[in-house]
Design a protein around this motif. Structure first.
Motif, PDB file in Angstrom:
ATOM      1  N   THR A  10       0.926  -1.453   0.031  1.00 62.39           N
ATOM      2  CA  THR A  10       0.141  -0.055   0.073  1.00 62.39           C
ATOM      3  C   THR A  10       1.069   1.280   0.043  1.00 62.39           C
ATOM      4  O   THR A  10       0.612   2.159  -0.708  1.00 62.39           O
ATOM      5  N   ILE A  35       0.739   6.337   6.477  1.00 69.13           N
ATOM      6  CA  ILE A  35       0.050   5.071   6.343  1.00 69.13           C
ATOM      7  C   ILE A  35       0.754   3.823   7.216  1.00 69.13           C
ATOM      8  O   ILE A  35      -0.047   3.122   7.881  1.00 69.13           O
ATOM      9  N   TYR A  84      -7.558   9.587   0.649  1.00 65.99           N
ATOM     10  CA  TYR A  84      -7.791   8.258   0.906  1.00 65.99           C
ATOM     11  C   TYR A  84      -6.872   7.796   2.532  1.00 65.99           C
ATOM     12  O   TYR A  84      -7.259   7.156   3.104  1.00 65.99           O
ATOM     13  N   SER A  85      -5.655   8.387   2.419  1.00 62.32           N
ATOM     14  CA  SER A  85      -4.762   8.297   3.707  1.00 62.32           C
ATOM     15  C   SER A  85      -5.430   8.613   4.997  1.00 62.32           C
ATOM     16  O   SER A  85      -5.308   8.306   5.998  1.00 62.32           O
ATOM     17  N   GLN A  87      -8.883   9.264   5.456  1.00 63.19           N
ATOM     18  CA  GLN A  87     -10.157   8.187   5.506  1.00 63.19           C
ATOM     19  C   GLN A  87      -9.375   7.040   6.285  1.00 63.19           C
ATOM     20  O   GLN A  87     -10.041   6.530   7.287  1.00 63.19           O
ATOM     21  N   TYR A  88      -8.459   6.721   5.798  1.00 61.97           N
ATOM     22  CA  TYR A  88      -7.604   5.233   6.528  1.00 61.97           C
ATOM     23  C   TYR A  88      -7.252   5.738   8.049  1.00 61.97           C
ATOM     24  O   TYR A  88      -7.532   4.824   8.981  1.00 61.97           O
ATOM     25  N   PHE A  98      -8.213   0.401   1.349  1.00 64.05           N
ATOM     26  CA  PHE A  98      -7.441   1.302   1.145  1.00 64.05           C
ATOM     27  C   PHE A  98      -6.572   1.076  -0.352  1.00 64.05           C
ATOM     28  O   PHE A  98      -6.583   1.720  -1.182  1.00 64.05           O
ATOM     29  N   TYR A  99      -5.958  -0.009  -0.212  1.00 60.97           N
ATOM     30  CA  TYR A  99      -5.208  -0.503  -1.226  1.00 60.97           C
ATOM     31  C   TYR A  99      -5.984  -0.745  -2.604  1.00 60.97           C
ATOM     32  O   TYR A  99      -5.585  -0.508  -3.755  1.00 60.97           O
ATOM     33  N   LYS A 101      -8.920   1.124  -3.469  1.00 63.05           N
ATOM     34  CA  LYS A 101      -9.130   2.199  -3.889  1.00 63.05           C
ATOM     35  C   LYS A 101      -7.939   2.980  -4.706  1.00 63.05           C
ATOM     36  O   LYS A 101      -7.925   3.414  -5.612  1.00 63.05           O
TER      37      LYS A 101
END
Length: 247
Positions: A10, A35, A84-85, A87-88, A98-99, A101
């Motif tokens: 990721t 991440i 996305y980061s 959101q994670y 995540f990956y 997306k």
């Protein structure tokens, strides 16, 4: 701690997307480390250049390399990776989501349509010419030539995919058309028209990133990006110089 290999995969994919689409190295590395930290890995090791990424976790034998094959400017993708980061980090998505997306983002390659890019290039060309020279008479013709030059740059990039050739040919056409326009009475100043028309081709983002990388201590990636930006500028200059020399 999440699966180590999935964390590395990721991080590598996120870093690759960011670097390929115009992010500076410091931002890409910071995102990758965040991440990893949000996955329970506090000591991720990263070696990042404009052509490749190496990521490892010292306590494990796992280390992976990712090639970076292309370099473009698509800050929308950079912003999407950061979204996305976050959101994670907020646990709104898990590592697998995540990956996935990131894979979708990388494969779908959303981009503005050609007509909108050309319109943007035209809108950039005319006003910048007026700002630099104060010449309002050539505003419309500069916008038209700037849009034409960008169109040629766009299609040559898609057909040949050879770095610097597209900039050279596009600037060559811009120079010829600017000279023709002035001689035909459609414009007044060749210099002003050319200055505005080549603005969409100028490698502003790579040059800015090169300076920021050097200031952040990335003494491999910074000069490499700087050389690339200078070569692009030279290709533009050679195209215009050819016109002035032979026309």
């Amino acid at each position: 701690m999440a699966n180590v290999n999935k964390v590395i995969d990721t991080c590598l994919l996120a870093g690759k997307i960011m670097i390929e689409n115009g992010s500076e190295m410091a931002r890409a590395e910071d995102t990758m480390k965040r991440i990893a930290q949000n996955s329970g890995v506090s000591n991720l090791k990263i070696f990042a250049t404009v052509t490749g990424l190496i990521v490892s976790i010292p306590e494990t034998p796992s280390a992976q390399i990712e090639n970076i094959d292309r370099r473009a400017i698509d800050l929308e993708k950079v912003s999407a990776v950061n979204t996305y980061s976050r959101q994670y980090a907020e646990q709104r998505i898990n590592l697998i989501q995540f990956y996935e997306k990131l894979m979708t983002l990388d494969d779908a390659t959303p981009f503005f349509p050609f007509w909108l890019q050309t319109l943007g290039a035209a809108i950039v060309s005319g006003p910048l010419m007026a700002v630099f020279s104060g010449n309002m008479k050539d505003l419309l013709i500069t916008m038209l030539i700037g849009g034409l030059g960008f169109s040629i740059f766009y299609f040559i990039n898609r057909i040949l995919n050879i770095k610097f050739i597209s900039e050279f040919i596009a600037s060559l056409v811009i120079g010829f058309v600017a000279v023709f326009a002035v001689r035909a009475g459609l414009g007044h100043s060749i210099d002003d028209i050319i200055i505005g028309s080549v603005m969409p081709l100028v490698p502003g983002v790579p040059l800015t990133n090169a300076v920021r990388d050097v200031l952040k201590g990335h003494l491999v990636s910074g000069p490499a990006r700087g050389v690339e930006a200078i070569l692009s500028a030279c290709a533009i200059g050679f195209g215009i110089a050819f016109v002035f020399r032979f026309v």
